[in-house]
Write a protein that holds these residues in place. Sequence first.
Motif, PDB file in Angstrom:
ATOM      1  N   PRO A   1       3.501  10.340   1.546  1.00 39.13           N
ATOM      2  CA  PRO A   1       2.955   8.998   1.771  1.00 39.13           C
ATOM      3  C   PRO A   1       3.476   8.329   3.036  1.00 39.13           C
ATOM      4  O   PRO A   1       2.847   7.399   3.550  1.00 39.13           O
TER       5      PRO A   1
ATOM      6  N   TRP B   1       0.828  -1.213   0.000  1.00 37.50           N
ATOM      7  CA  TRP B   1       0.000   0.000   0.000  1.00 37.50           C
ATOM      8  C   TRP B   1       0.862   1.262   0.000  1.00 37.50           C
ATOM      9  O   TRP B   1       0.546   2.236  -0.682  1.00 37.50           O
ATOM     10  N   LEU B   2       1.947   1.246   0.758  1.00 35.44           N
ATOM     11  CA  LEU B   2       2.853   2.394   0.768  1.00 35.44           C
ATOM     12  C   LEU B   2       3.481   2.590  -0.613  1.00 35.44           C
ATOM     13  O   LEU B   2       3.572   3.718  -1.114  1.00 35.44           O
TER      14      LEU B   2
ATOM     15  N   LEU C   1       1.083  10.300  -4.337  1.00 35.56           N
ATOM     16  CA  LEU C   1       0.296  10.865  -3.245  1.00 35.56           C
ATOM     17  C   LEU C   1       1.216  11.654  -2.311  1.00 35.56           C
ATOM     18  O   LEU C   1       2.333  11.231  -2.035  1.00 35.56           O
TER      19      LEU C   1
ATOM     20  N   TYR D   1      -2.924   7.438   6.511  1.00 35.56           N
ATOM     21  CA  TYR D   1      -4.109   7.696   5.692  1.00 35.56           C
ATOM     22  C   TYR D   1      -3.663   8.261   4.356  1.00 35.56           C
ATOM     23  O   TYR D   1      -2.934   9.246   4.296  1.00 35.56           O
ATOM     24  N   TRP D   2      -4.106   7.606   3.290  1.00 42.59           N
ATOM     25  CA  TRP D   2      -3.817   8.036   1.924  1.00 42.59           C
ATOM     26  C   TRP D   2      -5.153   8.386   1.258  1.00 42.59           C
ATOM     27  O   TRP D   2      -5.819   7.516   0.671  1.00 42.59           O
TER      28      TRP D   2
ATOM     29  N   HIS E   1      -6.246   7.279  -2.297  1.00 45.99           N
ATOM     30  CA  HIS E   1      -6.571   5.861  -2.486  1.00 45.99           C
ATOM     31  C   HIS E   1      -7.696   5.411  -1.557  1.00 45.99           C
ATOM     32  O   HIS E   1      -8.128   4.254  -1.628  1.00 45.99           O
TER      33      HIS E   1
ATOM     34  N   ALA F   1       1.061   4.180  -2.947  1.00 43.22           N
ATOM     35  CA  ALA F   1       0.920   5.612  -2.681  1.00 43.22           C
ATOM     36  C   ALA F   1       2.090   6.399  -3.266  1.00 43.22           C
ATOM     37  O   ALA F   1       1.909   7.476  -3.856  1.00 43.22           O
TER      38      ALA F   1
END
Length: 224
Positions: free
Chosen positions: A56, A44-45, A53, A110-111, A114, A48
């Motif tokens: 991140p 997930w990181l 994003l 929190y991203w 996404h 991002a």
Amino acid sequence: MNNPEQSVGGVRGWLRGLEVFSGPLPEFLPEEAPDDPVRLFLVWLSDAVADGLPDPHAMTLSTVDEAGDPDARVLILKDVDASGWRFAGHAFSPKGHQLSVHPRAALTFYWPGHGRQVRLRGPVTPGSARDNAEDFLARSATARAEALLGRQSQYLADPAERDQALEKSLGLIGRDPSLVDSAWTLYTLAPVVAEFWQASADRVHTRLRYERTPAGWARFPLWS
């Protein structure tokens, strides 16, 4: 920009009218998630980072003080591996004092782009003198100079006093680039619980909870 207090319905109506989860969101299939939360977190990181994003690796660290009152602030993730998630701070700062009394904490990532959130809770341990020093020396000269002042979160009566103290501290670093603040600490949070949350525009969100057991990690889907 309109004043929210003067909008129809006031601040409450203004907030309810703001869009959320409006863009295309990634799919999350809990049944395909890895057995280890570290692996899923790094996926997930990486997503991002790949999608650009902002910040991140920023996260909210939540602690409690001596009275049991909660406190929170945003920090930068320093590292993550099988032993836990790492962040750094001054032992004499509020968070340092709080962790010395209650060495447990929570982290929240929190991203928004996404619609993804990761929540972690567990005990926190300080790093070795070597690890602390390595993290300190990896910081910029100004960041090191400010940490050496040891006055984070204290009342500031005069910005000029701060600037003079910082200039003096920078001078110390200039004369001795290897100077280390012994109170600088690299902390590791070893989660006992890790939750992954994927937003959905229809508000039927997807949640997956990892719980640490003597045999390893167990996974549990949660109601949204």
